[in-house]
Motif scaffolding. Sequence first.
Motif, PDB file in Angstrom:
ATOM      1  N   LEU A   1       0.816  -1.218   0.000  1.00  0.00           N
ATOM      2  CA  LEU A   1       0.000   0.000   0.000  1.00  0.00           C
ATOM      3  C   LEU A   1       0.845   1.262   0.000  1.00  0.00           C
ATOM      4  N   ALA A   2       2.145   1.135   0.331  1.00  0.00           N
ATOM      5  CA  ALA A   2       3.015   2.310   0.330  1.00  0.00           C
ATOM      6  C   ALA A   2       3.486   2.675  -1.071  1.00  0.00           C
ATOM      7  N   LEU A   3       3.270   1.793  -2.050  1.00  0.00           N
ATOM      8  CA  LEU A   3       3.704   2.069  -3.412  1.00  0.00           C
ATOM      9  C   LEU A   3       2.791   3.109  -4.055  1.00  0.00           C
ATOM     10  N   PRO A   4       3.327   3.951  -4.924  1.00  0.00           N
ATOM     11  CA  PRO A   4       2.470   4.898  -5.654  1.00  0.00           C
ATOM     12  C   PRO A   4       1.562   4.145  -6.616  1.00  0.00           C
ATOM     13  N   PRO A   5       0.429   4.728  -6.988  1.00  0.00           N
ATOM     14  CA  PRO A   5      -0.498   4.059  -7.898  1.00  0.00           C
ATOM     15  C   PRO A   5       0.198   3.657  -9.207  1.00  0.00           C
ATOM     16  N   GLY A   6      -0.064   2.418  -9.631  1.00  0.00           N
ATOM     17  CA  GLY A   6       0.509   1.944 -10.882  1.00  0.00           C
ATOM     18  C   GLY A   6       1.893   1.352 -10.758  1.00  0.00           C
ATOM     19  N   ALA A   7       2.512   1.465  -9.590  1.00  0.00           N
ATOM     20  CA  ALA A   7       3.863   0.927  -9.414  1.00  0.00           C
ATOM     21  C   ALA A   7       3.817  -0.601  -9.384  1.00  0.00           C
ATOM     22  N   VAL A   8       4.908  -1.233  -9.808  1.00  0.00           N
ATOM     23  CA  VAL A   8       5.005  -2.690  -9.841  1.00  0.00           C
ATOM     24  C   VAL A   8       5.595  -3.171  -8.527  1.00  0.00           C
ATOM     25  N   GLY A   9       4.797  -3.917  -7.764  1.00  0.00           N
ATOM     26  CA  GLY A   9       5.269  -4.415  -6.480  1.00  0.00           C
ATOM     27  C   GLY A   9       5.833  -5.815  -6.586  1.00  0.00           C
ATOM     28  N   TYR A  10       6.649  -6.168  -5.627  1.00  0.00           N
ATOM     29  CA  TYR A  10       7.294  -7.487  -5.601  1.00  0.00           C
ATOM     30  C   TYR A  10       7.189  -8.085  -4.205  1.00  0.00           C
ATOM     31  N   ALA A  11       7.075  -9.407  -4.163  1.00  0.00           N
ATOM     32  CA  ALA A  11       7.190 -10.103  -2.882  1.00  0.00           C
ATOM     33  C   ALA A  11       8.569  -9.828  -2.288  1.00  0.00           C
ATOM     34  N   GLN A  12       8.654  -9.831  -0.980  1.00  0.00           N
ATOM     35  CA  GLN A  12       9.913  -9.513  -0.314  1.00  0.00           C
ATOM     36  C   GLN A  12      10.785 -10.743  -0.087  1.00  0.00           C
ATOM     37  N   ASP A  13      10.233 -11.931  -0.328  1.00  0.00           N
ATOM     38  CA  ASP A  13      11.005 -13.156  -0.134  1.00  0.00           C
ATOM     39  C   ASP A  13      11.396 -13.713  -1.504  1.00  0.00           C
ATOM     40  N   GLY A  14      11.677 -15.014  -1.588  1.00  0.00           N
ATOM     41  CA  GLY A  14      12.048 -15.603  -2.867  1.00  0.00           C
ATOM     42  C   GLY A  14      10.981 -15.481  -3.924  1.00  0.00           C
TER      43      GLY A  14
END
Length: 372
Positions: A240-253
């Motif tokens: 939820l801290a990412l700006p709108p439209g940003a590509v998020g990633y899992a923090q683990d493998g």
Amino acid sequence: MSFKHLFSRALSANPDRLHFAAHSHHLWPDASYDAQVEAWEDAAQLADLKWGRIMGPVWEETQGHIARELKLPDPSTIAFSPNTHDFLVRIFSAISKRPVRVLATDGEFHSFRRQMARWVEAGEAVLVNAPADELVATAEAGGVDLIFASQVLFNSGAIIGDLERLAALAKPDGPWVVVDGYHGFMAIETDLSAVANRIFYVSGGYKYAMAGEGICFLHAPPGFAPRPVVTGWYAAFEDLALPPGAVGYAQDGGRFLGSTFDASGLYRFNAVRRTLDAEELTTGKISAHVEALQLRFVGAAAMSGFELLNPLDSGPHARFLAYRGQGAPSLHAKLEANNVITDVRGDVLRIGFGIYQDAQDVDRLVDILRSI
């Protein structure tokens, strides 16, 4: 001692065959058949809801087996893919500079060599190859972004043993160290606990894990390559801290995951590991069984005109014997004509050993070699 009872389906399918290619397509244990059926039945019963089971208890069990085998402190650093090439491409994509300066041994597998040659051709990479025994010293000289090395070289059986010195060079901002463990995983006892936070490790189930195709994995050290450019929707992470439209990633493998895949390999791998646990067959015990067969073969076989590239000594050894000689292709063909399966790479004949063989099989192989 014999463990043929664990492979009754594969052995009875071709009862006269001598399969000395466990290092290539390892025969599948009976447990893997039942697991394949289980995967189908889960899909039939659960349909779309099967993914909750696959990405939950099935996935976590597989991660746990691998983490225990490699002494990894955190199973969540492990991601899965149908092949290790996917992981190579994603790791490479996460390096921002171009061309990427790559150091590798001169004995890496065809898949790596072909992809790297194409990247060099396209100006994406600069490649330096070093003999296996010079790799660490060359890496310590610096000047590279990615160090790639097989734990056990596929052609010669040579073992890269000094992983800690390689790992000491690795930093989140480069260089990165990738160890191809395909001929090491479940073939030689491997403890990554001291280097797990610094190296990538890739392997899969096709060979000594006895689980077949489609079940490959990557251990990704925390803090390295947080956002691969080549990515799939399974790697998504709702931040939820990412700006709108940003590509998020899992923090683990999971940041290295791709997209929809055939999950039956996970089922097969889990079933094989449960069988090995029930039989109290550790990698060390299986290696001891294999080494006894290898010693029996080397002591009895007269391989005139061939050089054994990986002699048996007191240290860890590959699960295959690599014999180099001009007659390798011819001998391979003659053995196949006698329903003896080995494999050949150029002028190197590889004879692989596994727990579905016993002393009688070795003696039969020696007799056939004498006759041809």
